[in-house]
Design a protein around this motif. Structure first.
Motif, short mmCIF file in Angstrom:
data_model
loop_
_atom_site.label_atom_id
_atom_site.label_comp_id
_atom_site.label_asym_id
_atom_site.label_seq_id
_atom_site.Cartn_x
_atom_site.Cartn_y
_atom_site.Cartn_z
N MET A 25 31.13 -46.90 5.22
CA MET A 25 31.84 -45.99 6.13
C MET A 25 30.85 -45.21 6.99
O MET A 25 30.99 -45.11 8.21
N VAL A 26 29.82 -44.68 6.33
CA VAL A 26 28.82 -43.88 7.07
C VAL A 26 28.09 -44.76 8.07
O VAL A 26 27.87 -44.38 9.23
N SER A 27 27.73 -45.99 7.62
CA SER A 27 27.00 -46.89 8.51
C SER A 27 27.82 -47.21 9.74
O SER A 27 27.33 -47.24 10.86
N LYS A 28 29.11 -47.46 9.50
CA LYS A 28 30.00 -47.81 10.60
C LYS A 28 30.07 -46.66 11.60
O LYS A 28 29.94 -46.86 12.81
N GLY A 29 30.25 -45.44 11.05
CA GLY A 29 30.37 -44.29 11.94
C GLY A 29 29.09 -44.01 12.68
O GLY A 29 29.09 -43.81 13.90
N LEU A 30 27.98 -44.07 11.95
CA LEU A 30 26.69 -43.81 12.60
C LEU A 30 26.39 -44.87 13.65
O LEU A 30 25.94 -44.57 14.75
N GLY A 31 26.65 -46.13 13.28
CA GLY A 31 26.41 -47.22 14.21
C GLY A 31 27.24 -47.06 15.47
O GLY A 31 26.75 -47.25 16.58
N TRP A 32 28.50 -46.69 15.29
CA TRP A 32 29.37 -46.50 16.45
C TRP A 32 28.84 -45.38 17.34
O TRP A 32 28.80 -45.51 18.56
N ALA A 33 28.39 -44.30 16.71
CA ALA A 33 27.88 -43.19 17.51
C ALA A 33 26.59 -43.57 18.22
O ALA A 33 26.39 -43.24 19.39
N ARG A 34 25.74 -44.29 17.51
CA ARG A 34 24.44 -44.61 18.10
C ARG A 34 24.55 -45.64 19.20
O ARG A 34 23.87 -45.56 20.21
N LYS A 35 25.42 -46.63 19.00
CA LYS A 35 25.45 -47.71 19.99
C LYS A 35 26.04 -47.23 21.30
O LYS A 35 25.80 -47.81 22.34
N ASN A 36 26.79 -46.15 21.27
CA ASN A 36 27.39 -45.68 22.51
C ASN A 36 26.63 -44.51 23.13
O ASN A 36 27.12 -43.90 24.07
N SER A 37 25.50 -44.19 22.57
CA SER A 37 24.68 -43.17 23.23
C SER A 37 23.22 -43.56 23.12
O SER A 37 22.41 -42.83 22.60
N LEU A 38 22.91 -44.76 23.63
CA LEU A 38 21.52 -45.22 23.61
C LEU A 38 20.78 -44.55 24.75
O LEU A 38 20.93 -44.94 25.91
N TRP A 39 19.99 -43.56 24.43
CA TRP A 39 19.20 -42.94 25.48
C TRP A 39 17.94 -43.76 25.67
O TRP A 39 17.28 -44.11 24.71
N GLN A 40 17.63 -44.02 26.90
CA GLN A 40 16.58 -44.99 27.16
C GLN A 40 15.33 -44.32 27.68
O GLN A 40 15.38 -43.28 28.32
N TYR A 41 14.21 -44.97 27.39
CA TYR A 41 12.94 -44.59 28.01
C TYR A 41 12.50 -45.78 28.84
O TYR A 41 12.09 -46.80 28.30
N ASP A 61 26.25 -50.28 36.77
CA ASP A 61 26.69 -49.09 36.04
C ASP A 61 26.50 -49.21 34.52
O ASP A 61 27.44 -49.43 33.75
N ILE A 62 25.25 -49.04 34.11
CA ILE A 62 24.93 -49.10 32.69
C ILE A 62 25.59 -47.94 31.93
O ILE A 62 25.68 -47.97 30.71
N ALA A 63 26.11 -46.97 32.66
CA ALA A 63 26.78 -45.83 32.02
C ALA A 63 28.04 -46.26 31.28
O ALA A 63 28.50 -45.56 30.38
N ARG A 64 28.58 -47.42 31.63
CA ARG A 64 29.76 -47.91 30.89
C ARG A 64 29.43 -48.15 29.43
O ARG A 64 30.31 -48.16 28.58
N PHE A 65 28.14 -48.35 29.13
CA PHE A 65 27.75 -48.61 27.75
C PHE A 65 27.06 -47.40 27.12
O PHE A 65 26.47 -47.50 26.08
N GLY A 66 27.14 -46.29 27.81
CA GLY A 66 26.57 -45.07 27.25
C GLY A 66 25.06 -45.02 27.28
O GLY A 66 24.46 -44.25 26.56
#
Lengths: 178, 174
Positions: A25-41, A61-66
């Motif tokens: 459950m935690v992995s799923k939630g964390l993964g969901w949160a992380r995959k939609n807010s990939l801050w890039q360098y 528009d890469i913003a569609r993927f966060g």
């Protein structure tokens, strides 16, 4: 005489199974949160930067993927986009940028030069940034089409989503104060 | 147009400037003895009839198998008279050292460092004799014809840059 309690089937609450469920459950939630807010360098060194601009601006528009927030400090970034040719002189700089990023971090080799050196098979170019740092996603193309980049980004999102997290007991952080 | 320059050079430095010819691009060329290059260049720069005040490009060529093996090429331009000439200096592999022309044109500095980096031709009295493009740990000279086609260099750790401050920031900054 055996009591009735001895034969009543109890509910088997095995600790590992319960922890596993919670971990999932935690992995799923964390993964969901992380995959939609990939801050890039963006580590942009060459002409692939044009395609990077294209993919990050309005039409594709890469913003569609966060992943629309470029951070110009590696300490705030999750995803290192190595865009373009990396030569031997730059390799230690790339390594330092990678080491400065905080965990969890992912690396995308954007374009064929970052992936394998491309046609710069010569004395000055690193033949793929995986000689220097670990890479999660390779995006081919010289330069890649924005669709390819978005495809690679979605692959990375799938990878981030499916990552497993372990529950560990928190070790007290040692302090330097005496 | 610059033929007069070459003719004057040959007349002034007989034996040291030799074999004048017209190059493919229309530039007038001549060969110069290795030991006389600074003298010839200083004359070209200071003589008012010549006034070659620019050295737009100095490079080297590797004729592997020929003797002498290397050649340093000086492309010179006079903006006053709109003259352009090319001087070629043959450099044998046994003695890869020339006199630097940075005393004549300061702009020759990086071109000579380029020749040092890419061909291993060094220049006496150069003010800053380091490699231009490649790093110090780089082995060999990549534009030589016998440099391996797929030669790979070892990756080096990042060097310390002295004028970058990497300590903790001042009080009050994040």
């Amino acid at each position: 005489m055996a009591s009735e309690l001895d034969v009543v089937p109890g509910i088997a609450t095995r600790r590992e199974e319960a922890t596993g469920f919670f971990q999932r459950m935690v992995s799923k939630g964390l993964g969901w949160a992380r995959k939609n807010s990939l801050w890039q360098y963006p580590f942009v060194t060459a002409c692939c930067g044009m395609e990077y601009m294209s993919v990050s601006s309005a039409r594709y528009d890469i913003a569609r993927f966060g992943a629309e927030v470029p951070r110009f400090s590696p300490r705030q970034a999750d995803m290192l986009l190595v865009v373009g040719t990396v030569n031997c002189k730059q390799a230690p700089i790339l390594q330092r940028v990678y080491e400065q990023m905080s965990e969890p971090k992912w690396v995308v080799a954007f374009g064929v030069c970052a992936s394998s050196g491309g046609f710069y098979d010569n004395y000055a170019t690193v033949q793929g940034i995986d000689h220097v740092i670990p890479v999660d996603i390779y995006i081919p193309g010289c330069p890649p089409r924005p669709e390819q980049v978005l495809d690679g980004l979605m692959l990375l999102q799938r990878k981030v989503q499916n990552q497993q997290h372990k529950l560990i007991d928190r070790v007290p952080v040692p302090t330097l104060a005496k | 147009m610059a033929k007069v320059v070459i003719e004057a050079l040959v007349a002034r430095f007989p034996g040291d400037v030799y074999d004048p010819y017209e190059g493919a691009g229309g530039d007038d060329c001549a060969f110069v003895q290795k030991s006389k290059i600074v003298e010839v260049c200083r004359f070209l720069k200071t003589d008012p009839a010549m006034a070659f005040n620019m050295a737009p490009y100095i490079t080297a060529v590797d004729y592997l198998g020929a003797e002498p093996r290397f050649e340093v090429v000086y492309n010179l331009l006079s903006t006053a008279h709109n003259h352009r000439i090319r001087l070629r200096v043959k450099v044998p592999e046994a003695d890869l050292e020339l006199e630097s022309v940075t005393t004549v044109w300061r702009g020759a500095n990086w071109f000579e460092r380029y020749c040092l980096d890419m061909y291993g031709i060094s220049f006496r009295n150069h003010p800053d004799p380091r490699r231009l493009f490649m790093y110090d740990e780089f082995v060999g000279h990549p534009l030589r014809k016998d440099y391996p086609l797929r030669g790979r260099q070892p990756l080096v750790p990042e060097r310390e840059v002295k004028d970058i401050f990497r300590g903790p920031g001042p009080v009050g900054r994040d």
